[in-house]
Design a protein around this motif. Structure first.
Motif, mmCIF file in Angstrom:
data_model
loop_
_atom_site.group_PDB
_atom_site.id
_atom_site.type_symbol
_atom_site.label_atom_id
_atom_site.label_comp_id
_atom_site.label_asym_id
_atom_site.label_seq_id
_atom_site.Cartn_x
_atom_site.Cartn_y
_atom_site.Cartn_z
ATOM 1 N N LYS A 1 0.817 -1.213 0.000
ATOM 2 C CA LYS A 1 0.000 0.000 0.000
ATOM 3 C C LYS A 1 0.852 1.263 0.000
ATOM 4 O O LYS A 1 0.441 2.289 -0.548
ATOM 5 C CB LYS A 1 -0.931 0.006 1.210
ATOM 6 N N ILE A 2 2.023 1.220 0.647
ATOM 7 C CA ILE A 2 2.816 2.440 0.814
ATOM 8 C C ILE A 2 4.130 2.369 0.039
ATOM 9 O O ILE A 2 5.106 3.019 0.396
ATOM 10 C CB ILE A 2 3.085 2.709 2.305
ATOM 11 N N ARG A 3 4.157 1.586 -1.012
ATOM 12 C CA ARG A 3 5.383 1.493 -1.820
ATOM 13 C C ARG A 3 5.703 2.839 -2.443
ATOM 14 O O ARG A 3 4.846 3.516 -2.992
ATOM 15 C CB ARG A 3 5.200 0.449 -2.915
ATOM 16 N N ALA A 4 6.986 3.221 -2.353
ATOM 17 C CA ALA A 4 7.422 4.480 -2.936
ATOM 18 C C ALA A 4 7.767 4.283 -4.403
ATOM 19 O O ALA A 4 8.151 3.187 -4.821
ATOM 20 C CB ALA A 4 8.633 5.008 -2.177
ATOM 21 N N PRO A 5 7.659 5.332 -5.216
ATOM 22 C CA PRO A 5 8.025 5.218 -6.635
ATOM 23 C C PRO A 5 9.505 4.841 -6.780
ATOM 24 O O PRO A 5 10.354 5.269 -6.007
ATOM 25 C CB PRO A 5 7.744 6.628 -7.181
ATOM 26 N N GLY A 6 9.795 4.049 -7.789
ATOM 27 C CA GLY A 6 11.171 3.680 -8.061
ATOM 28 C C GLY A 6 11.696 2.530 -7.236
ATOM 29 O O GLY A 6 12.906 2.261 -7.231
ATOM 30 N N GLU A 7 10.834 1.832 -6.520
ATOM 31 C CA GLU A 7 11.264 0.677 -5.741
ATOM 32 C C GLU A 7 10.256 -0.451 -5.915
ATOM 33 O O GLU A 7 9.136 -0.231 -6.376
ATOM 34 C CB GLU A 7 11.404 1.026 -4.260
ATOM 35 N N VAL A 8 10.676 -1.641 -5.535
ATOM 36 C CA VAL A 8 9.793 -2.802 -5.579
ATOM 37 C C VAL A 8 9.713 -3.402 -4.190
ATOM 38 O O VAL A 8 10.622 -3.244 -3.374
ATOM 39 C CB VAL A 8 10.293 -3.867 -6.584
ATOM 40 N N VAL A 9 8.613 -4.071 -3.918
ATOM 41 C CA VAL A 9 8.475 -4.855 -2.690
ATOM 42 C C VAL A 9 8.778 -6.303 -3.063
ATOM 43 O O VAL A 9 8.021 -6.929 -3.806
ATOM 44 C CB VAL A 9 7.064 -4.722 -2.094
ATOM 45 N N VAL B 1 11.152 -13.988 3.150
ATOM 46 C CA VAL B 1 11.843 -12.730 3.421
ATOM 47 C C VAL B 1 11.202 -11.664 2.541
ATOM 48 O O VAL B 1 11.068 -11.859 1.327
ATOM 49 C CB VAL B 1 13.351 -12.822 3.113
ATOM 50 N N THR B 2 10.784 -10.553 3.155
ATOM 51 C CA THR B 2 10.190 -9.470 2.376
ATOM 52 C C THR B 2 10.858 -8.163 2.764
ATOM 53 O O THR B 2 11.163 -7.922 3.934
ATOM 54 C CB THR B 2 8.668 -9.375 2.600
ATOM 55 N N LEU B 3 11.097 -7.310 1.768
ATOM 56 C CA LEU B 3 11.722 -6.010 1.980
ATOM 57 C C LEU B 3 11.586 -5.178 0.718
ATOM 58 O O LEU B 3 11.184 -5.678 -0.335
ATOM 59 C CB LEU B 3 13.191 -6.154 2.363
ATOM 60 N N ARG B 4 11.960 -3.902 0.834
ATOM 61 C CA ARG B 4 11.930 -3.001 -0.316
ATOM 62 C C ARG B 4 13.312 -2.960 -0.962
ATOM 63 O O ARG B 4 14.324 -2.857 -0.256
ATOM 64 C CB ARG B 4 11.541 -1.589 0.129
ATOM 65 N N LEU B 5 13.333 -3.028 -2.286
ATOM 66 C CA LEU B 5 14.594 -2.993 -3.027
ATOM 67 C C LEU B 5 14.439 -2.123 -4.271
ATOM 68 O O LEU B 5 13.326 -1.701 -4.620
ATOM 69 C CB LEU B 5 15.017 -4.411 -3.420
ATOM 70 N N GLU B 6 15.585 -1.913 -4.943
ATOM 71 C CA GLU B 6 15.565 -1.041 -6.119
ATOM 72 C C GLU B 6 14.919 -1.722 -7.322
ATOM 73 O O GLU B 6 14.283 -1.059 -8.149
ATOM 74 C CB GLU B 6 16.990 -0.614 -6.480
ATOM 75 N N SER B 7 15.090 -3.039 -7.451
ATOM 76 C CA SER B 7 14.617 -3.710 -8.658
ATOM 77 C C SER B 7 14.514 -5.202 -8.417
ATOM 78 O O SER B 7 14.970 -5.721 -7.387
ATOM 79 C CB SER B 7 15.587 -3.446 -9.820
ATOM 80 N N ALA B 8 13.946 -5.907 -9.390
ATOM 81 C CA ALA B 8 13.863 -7.360 -9.321
ATOM 82 C C ALA B 8 15.254 -7.978 -9.387
ATOM 83 O O ALA B 8 15.514 -9.016 -8.769
ATOM 84 C CB ALA B 8 12.988 -7.890 -10.447
ATOM 85 N N GLU B 9 16.152 -7.341 -10.142
ATOM 86 C CA GLU B 9 17.525 -7.856 -10.227
ATOM 87 C C GLU B 9 18.205 -7.811 -8.859
ATOM 88 O O GLU B 9 18.945 -8.738 -8.487
ATOM 89 C CB GLU B 9 18.334 -7.049 -11.246
ATOM 90 N N ALA B 10 17.970 -6.742 -8.109
ATOM 91 C CA ALA B 10 18.533 -6.666 -6.750
ATOM 92 C C ALA B 10 17.953 -7.753 -5.856
ATOM 93 O O ALA B 10 18.656 -8.308 -5.000
ATOM 94 C CB ALA B 10 18.260 -5.283 -6.154
ATOM 95 N N ALA B 11 16.673 -8.093 -6.065
ATOM 96 C CA ALA B 11 16.059 -9.173 -5.288
ATOM 97 C C ALA B 11 16.708 -10.511 -5.610
ATOM 98 O O ALA B 11 16.966 -11.327 -4.715
ATOM 99 C CB ALA B 11 14.556 -9.215 -5.555
ATOM 100 N N LEU B 12 16.973 -10.763 -6.880
ATOM 101 C CA LEU B 12 17.637 -12.008 -7.272
ATOM 102 C C LEU B 12 19.041 -12.086 -6.685
ATOM 103 O O LEU B 12 19.479 -13.143 -6.216
ATOM 104 C CB LEU B 12 17.697 -12.107 -8.793
ATOM 105 N N GLU B 13 19.748 -10.971 -6.703
ATOM 106 C CA GLU B 13 21.110 -10.952 -6.149
ATOM 107 C C GLU B 13 21.087 -11.217 -4.647
ATOM 108 O O GLU B 13 21.890 -11.998 -4.129
ATOM 109 C CB GLU B 13 21.752 -9.599 -6.446
#
Length: 843
Positions: free
Chosen positions: A427-435, A488-500
């Motif tokens: 609900k509160i995701r900021a622009p330019g990031e992914v959950v 594990v859930t968190l906010r990251l810059e992109s899906a690629e960062a999540a994979l890393e």
């Protein structure tokens, strides 16, 4: 001094703006009265008696309840009426002012309040005696005019007092406070009228005969006894009402986390104390609580005025500790209180059964009440008993609420808690990031439980939880979804960062786990899904990350990002369950055959039987899809038997046609734990009259080398039947060739991914070379899967690989096309000579 205290002091000091004019007004009225009155001081003994009477009746506050409203009053107007009639004016001002000073000293008010009360007493009586000088003189006590004059004089005292109080409240707290004070004038005027009437009655009796004092003394003593009984009843009623209010407040606040606020504020008010303190030592995940409610402070403070030694002593001894003027205590305890400007304190232990869970304490009985007494201890102990039950219930509710959102084994948040947090993050995701949502599926846990016991499995899960918690970023929420799955859930810059990040965390989990003398290697498959790409709510993300983790299991130890194809495949598999049962019932599944050829002289040494399914609506169904459906719907044994029957039937037919070809059939890892399977194989071999050595059963590496000994009994029974055993897809798992030495297998099949990469990747070539060399040293035959080019064939021949299968020789073919392939590719003379059929050419 704290800013708040300095602000309060400056506000109180402003009362001098009212006190000074009152003093000036009293002086002017007294001077005028002295000028217009020539009366001497009067009878000093009578003045002294009235002074004592004024001080005596001015100290106690009498409380009465009228129509459920409480009124407080003093009897100072009664001796004032006598003094106004019997003494000279200035003498009345003097003794009334001195009596007020004595009264204020007894109450121990602050200097500002002390001098304000004295000034208004002096100003009121000065105006009263000046008013009497202005009214017509009358010395007859039975004259109604005298009554009116005395009533007017006392009313003047009341009005000056009331106006002074209204002025101070307005100056310090605003006009609203002044209006509120003015509204209380009616009860004050009523009590004053009653006191003046009593004073006049006493005055009439005394002036008639001094012997009336005897009757008045007896009446006064009787009234004192009656009032004491009433006061005791009123005090008990007020205490019970306060206890009821406290109990109700505790019950209402026990569920919303504000119990301590409601408890301490009401305890302080009930015990009429300056401080009320709650102490709960640290217990489990609950930290230490040490909070204080102080009079005139709306919030709770972490400043505790009483010595910690008293609190600890009450907890250790499990009994009430009371220190003050009314209690027997040691000198050092009184001295310890005096250092903290505390005059008295009661500390009561809070009990849960026989255990002490903390203490509740009150300190500094407010000055207008006096000191704590022994009668206060039972009341306070009753309050403490209610508080202890409420606190335990509150902690129990909190523990139940915590347990409802946390896993009992790892203490991590559970799926419900993760779902709630994920919904909030979406609900509160900021622009330019992914959950990002990462699902870690721990492999091999079932084998650990079955081989080493569930305690070992619990240790593995706990260690995985600890490693994830320690390795994940501080902003991540780590939880256990259930079974062997962690989220594990968190906010990251992109899906690629999540994979890393998923790969990094997986590497941390993969490190060896040492339990006593046992070392375990734990592998995980990781699924990754991100918002907004893969879902707009928690339920969708959880569904899709689970699909990604399931897909990751097909390649052990991999990290898989969700893609729409996984969902369509999952839905397709779900719809295939009923269709597969019908296909098995109606014989709609076909068996294809893929030749196995010697690489050196290209002789046909057997065929591998492969199930194929052409769905009437979906077309060709991938084998991994319907095998997975068969495993999850309990139809695996039927599917395996269908392939076995068809393969044995064709093997029998080939033998009758003088073309005896061995067959190979794939087995699922789940089939190896079926203790009845070897008996079923024996029955089928007997039924179709096929020698056991013509049947090869292929088991995947992950199925035969799962880290446990579960498949060994089944493998040994199959070997004893004479069936050949082969390890399929070797090289894709984490096992080594050395593990094969303890298993009754005859053959190793190198996975196609390495064979197909031999011509371009030196690493793959080295792996195949190592597998071939070591397998031959262990006496195992080697089959290369995925032979699709002449270059690959030559490389396999160079390293000494014996057998291959792949598109270079033939694709999997149905039985009819396989017969045509035999006619086109096999040299007839090799068949007639009883040799292994040899291929003419390589297509």
């Amino acid at each position: 001094m704290a800013p708040r205290d300095r602000s309060r002091r400056r506000s109180a000091d402003r009362a001098w703006f009212i006190t000074a004019p009152l003093v000036f007004f009293a002086a002017i009225c007294s001077i005028v009265t002295g000028l217009v009155s020539s009366q001497p001081f009067g009878d000093w003994l009578l003045a002294l008696l009235l002074l004592v009477a004024m001080a005596a009746v001015g100290m106690p506050v009498l409380n009465f309840v009228v129509r459920r409203q409480s009124f407080g009053m003093t009897l100072t107007e009664i001796p004032l009426v006598l003094a106004l009639f019997l003494l000279p004016p200035l003498t009345v001002v003097a003794i009334y002012t001195v009596a007020s000073m004595l009264t204020q000293t007894r109450h121990r008010f602050a200097p500002v309040k002390f001098w304000f009360n004295v000034a208004k007493a002096a100003a009121g009586t000065s105006l009263a005696v000046l008013l009497l000088q202005a009214l017509p003189p009358s010395k007859e006590v039975d004259d109604p005019g005298t009554w009116l004059s005395l009533f007017a004089a006392v009313t003047a005292v009341i009005l000056v007092s009331l106006l002074g109080i209204v002025g101070v409240h307005t100056l310090l707290q605003g006009w609203q406070a002044g209006r509120d004070s003015l509204r209380t004038a009616r009860p004050a005027l009523l009590t004053a009228a009653i006191n003046v009437s009593l004073g006049l009655i006493i005055l009439i009796a005394v002036t008639t005969t001094w012997w009336s004092l005897v009757l008045l003394a007896a009446l006064g003593a009787a009234l004192v006894l009656v009032y004491r009984s009433y006061a005791e009843f009123f005090r008990q009623h007020r205490t019970l009402a306060a206890m009821y209010d406290l109990t109700r407040a505790i019950g209402e606040r026990g569920q919303d986390g504000t119990l301590v606020d409601a408890l301490l504020g009401r305890v302080r008010a009930l015990m009429q104390a300056e401080y009320a303190t709650l102490w709960l030592p640290a217990q489990g995940r609950h930290p230490e609580v040490l909070l204080t409610a102080r009079v005139d402070d709306s919030g709770l403070l972490d400043v505790v005025p009483t010595p910690a030694s008293l609190r600890q002593r009450a907890s250790d001894e499990g009994r009430t500790i009371a220190v003050g003027r009314a209690f027997d205590e040691k000198a050092n305890e009184r001295q310890a209180l005096s250092h903290g400007k505390i005059k008295d304190v009661i500390v009561v232990p809070l009990r849960s059964g026989q255990a002490v869970i903390g203490t509740l304490e009150v300190a500094n009985r407010l000055s207008d009440v006096g000191h704590f007494t022994r009668g206060d201890i039972p009341i306070f102990e009753t309050v403490a008993a209610h508080a202890a039950v409420a606190l335990e219930n509150s902690r129990l509710v909190d523990r139940l609420r915590h347990d409802a959102h946390h896993d009992t084994l790892t203490r991590l948040p559970n799926r419900r808690r993760i779902t709630g947090a994920l919904d909030e993050s979406v609900k509160i995701r900021a622009p330019g990031e992914v959950v990002a949502l990462l699902l870690f599926d721990v492999g091999g846990l079932r084998q650990v439980n079955e081989s080493l016991g569930h305690a070992a499995g619990d240790k593995v899960l706990t260690e995985v939880a600890n490693r994830l918690r320690a390795s994940a970023p501080s902003s991540a929420l780590v939880g256990r979804a259930g079974g062997d799955e962690f989220l594990v859930t968190l906010r990251l810059e992109s899906a690629e960062a999540a994979l890393e990040l998923a790969a990094q965390l997986r590497d941390q989990i993969r490190d060896e786990m040492v339990f006593d003398a046992l070392t375990l290697d734990v592998n995980t498959a990781v699924g990754v899904a991100v918002h907004p790409d893969h879902g707009s709510d928690a339920a969708t993300l959880l569904l899709r990350v689970d699909l990604a983790a399931t897909a990751a299991k097909s390649v052990p130890g991999s990290v898989q990002l969700f893609n729409p194809a996984l969902e369509s495949r999952s839905l397709r598999r779900l719809g295939l369950a009923g269709d597969l049962r019908r296909a098995l019932d109606q014989g709609e599944l076909e068996v294809y055959f893929q030749p196995k050829v010697t690489l050196r002289d290209r002789r046909l040494v057997g065929v591998e039987c492969l199930a194929r399914w052409e769905h009437p609506a979906h077309g060709t169904v991938a084998p991994e899809d319907f095998v997975a459906v068969a495993e999850h719907t309990g139809q695996l044994s039927r599917l395996t038997e269908v392939v076995l029957r068809e393969g044995l039937r064709r093997s029998r037919d080939w033998a009758l046609a003088d073309q005896p070809l061995p067959i190979a059939v794939n087995l699922s890892a789940r089939t190896l734990i079926d203790q009845h399977f070897p008996d079923r194989v024996q029955e089928l071999l007997t039924e179709y009259k096929v020698p056991a050595q013509r049947l090869t059963l292929e088991i995947t590496e992950s199925g035969v080398l799962d880290g446990t000994d579960r498949p060994i009994p089944t493998l040994k029974r199959l070997r004893d039947l004479g069936v050949r055993l082969s390890v399929d897809d070797f090289g894709t798992g984490d096992s080594s060739l050395a593990h094969l030495r303890r298993l009754p297998v005859h053959e190793v099949k190198v996975d196609r991914s390495f064979v197909q990469g031999m011509a371009t990747d030196p690493g793959d070539l080295a792996i195949v070379n190592a597998v071939v060399t070591l397998s031959q040293q262990f006496g195992l035959a080697v089959v290369a899967e995925g032979v699709e080019s002449e270059l690959t064939l030559e490389l396999l021949q160079d390293i000494g690989c014996e057998i291959g299968q792949g598109f270079l020789f033939s694709r999997p073919l149905p039985y009819e096309r396989l017969a045509a392939w035999f006619g086109a590719q096999v040299e007839p003379e090799t068949i007639s000579n009883g040799e292994l059929p040899r291929l003419r050419v390589v297509p």
